[in-house]
Design a protein around this motif. Structure first.
Motif, mmCIF file in Angstrom:
data_model
loop_
_atom_site.group_PDB
_atom_site.id
_atom_site.type_symbol
_atom_site.label_atom_id
_atom_site.label_comp_id
_atom_site.label_asym_id
_atom_site.label_seq_id
_atom_site.Cartn_x
_atom_site.Cartn_y
_atom_site.Cartn_z
ATOM 1 N N ARG A 140 33.312 42.458 35.476
ATOM 2 C CA ARG A 140 33.464 41.613 34.468
ATOM 3 C C ARG A 140 33.699 40.054 34.779
ATOM 4 N N MET A 141 34.503 39.992 35.853
ATOM 5 C CA MET A 141 34.963 38.592 36.191
ATOM 6 C C MET A 141 33.716 37.990 36.871
ATOM 7 N N ASP A 142 32.758 38.951 37.479
ATOM 8 C CA ASP A 142 31.415 38.456 37.905
ATOM 9 C C ASP A 142 30.495 38.155 36.960
ATOM 10 N N ASP A 143 30.660 38.498 35.639
ATOM 11 C CA ASP A 143 29.866 38.728 34.613
ATOM 12 C C ASP A 143 28.474 39.675 34.925
ATOM 13 N N GLU A 144 29.064 40.776 35.479
ATOM 14 C CA GLU A 144 27.944 41.773 35.685
ATOM 15 C C GLU A 144 28.203 42.824 34.852
ATOM 16 N N MET A 145 26.949 43.784 34.730
ATOM 17 C CA MET A 145 27.105 45.020 34.216
ATOM 18 C C MET A 145 26.709 46.133 35.036
ATOM 19 N N LEU B 193 35.344 48.265 36.892
ATOM 20 C CA LEU B 193 34.628 47.425 35.708
ATOM 21 C C LEU B 193 35.395 45.867 35.555
ATOM 22 N N ALA B 194 36.790 45.766 36.015
ATOM 23 C CA ALA B 194 37.335 44.367 35.865
ATOM 24 C C ALA B 194 36.524 43.489 36.814
ATOM 25 N N GLU B 195 36.338 43.986 38.002
ATOM 26 C CA GLU B 195 35.519 43.035 39.061
ATOM 27 C C GLU B 195 34.220 42.763 38.535
#
Length: 233
Positions: free
Chosen positions: A164-169, A160-162
């Motif tokens: 979020r850093m890529d602005d992905e869901m 989830l953190a990775e």
């Protein structure tokens, strides 16, 4: 319905513009007031000029009259010196007034920003300023608090953190695919949802224990909040 959000950068820029405009306005007003004050003050040499005019226009021969004019001239000189010192005092006071007004404006803007920040924290419940995931220790450090998780929970949180850093869901199937190494089409949505539920339960229970319901060794449990804010209806 669109969601309106204000970033910290925009808030800082707005605050910076307000401070800049306020400082310029304060300096302009004080400069205008100082200029008008200096222009309305009488000329220090006006008194001496008047005495000199009397001396030139009148035929003064008596010693007493000449002595009187000399005394008047000395008084005019003293008045001019006093007026010059007053001008310097007024100038210094204007500088101090400008500094105090600028400081007051900066403090007011900072106070307003802090109030908005506190309001955001109250609405969000907890403001995350730092998130550190340690896979070796199976620990997650949230702000200044550390929480022990299982290896599976750490993997789920890392995914989830990775993302979020890529602005992905990610869907539940995509989460399961990343962790298991399989294709997303071969994974079930429920598997990823189960991982999220376990992460929420494990992390949520520890956060509640840290922030709300605390266990004091050999004493018991208590709520870690101020008793004055409690209301039972």
């Amino acid at each position: 319905m669109p969601v309106t959000s204000t970033s910290a950068t925009d808030a800082r820029r707005t605050g910076g513009r307000i401070v800049t405009f306020g400082i310029v306005a304060i300096i302009a007003l004080l400069a205008l007031a100082g200029g008008l004050l200096m222009l309305t003050l009488p000329d220090g040499n006006a008194f001496n000029a008047r005495v000199e005019r009397i001396f030139v226009e009148q035929d003064l021969t008596a010693q007493a009259e000449v002595k009187l004019l000399e005394i008047l001239a000395q008084s005019g000189t003293a008045f001019a010196d006093t007026l010059a010192s007053y001008r310097m005092v007024i100038f210094v006071l204007l500088i101090f007034a400008a500094a105090m007004l600028v400081a007051a404006l900066v403090f007011l803007v900072m106070l307003a920003g802090m109030n908005r920040r506190m309001a955001q924290i109250e609405r969000s419940g907890i403001q995350v300023s730092s998130l550190i995931i340690s896979r070796e220790e199976n620990m997650v450090y949230l702000n200044t608090m550390g929480f022990k998780l299982t290896a599976a929970m750490i993997e789920t949180l890392s995914v989830l953190a990775e993302a979020r850093m890529d602005d992905e869901m990610l869907t539940g199937a995509q989460i399961e695919a990343v962790i298991s190494g399989r294709d997303a089409s071969d994974c079930e949505e429920a598997a990823g949802a189960t991982r999220i539920k376990r992460l929420r339960d494990g992390l949520g229970n520890q956060m509640v224990s840290e922030l709300l319901v605390r266990n004091i060794a050999r004493k018991g449990y208590h709520l870690a909040i101020d008793k004055d804010v409690i209301e039972v209806v």
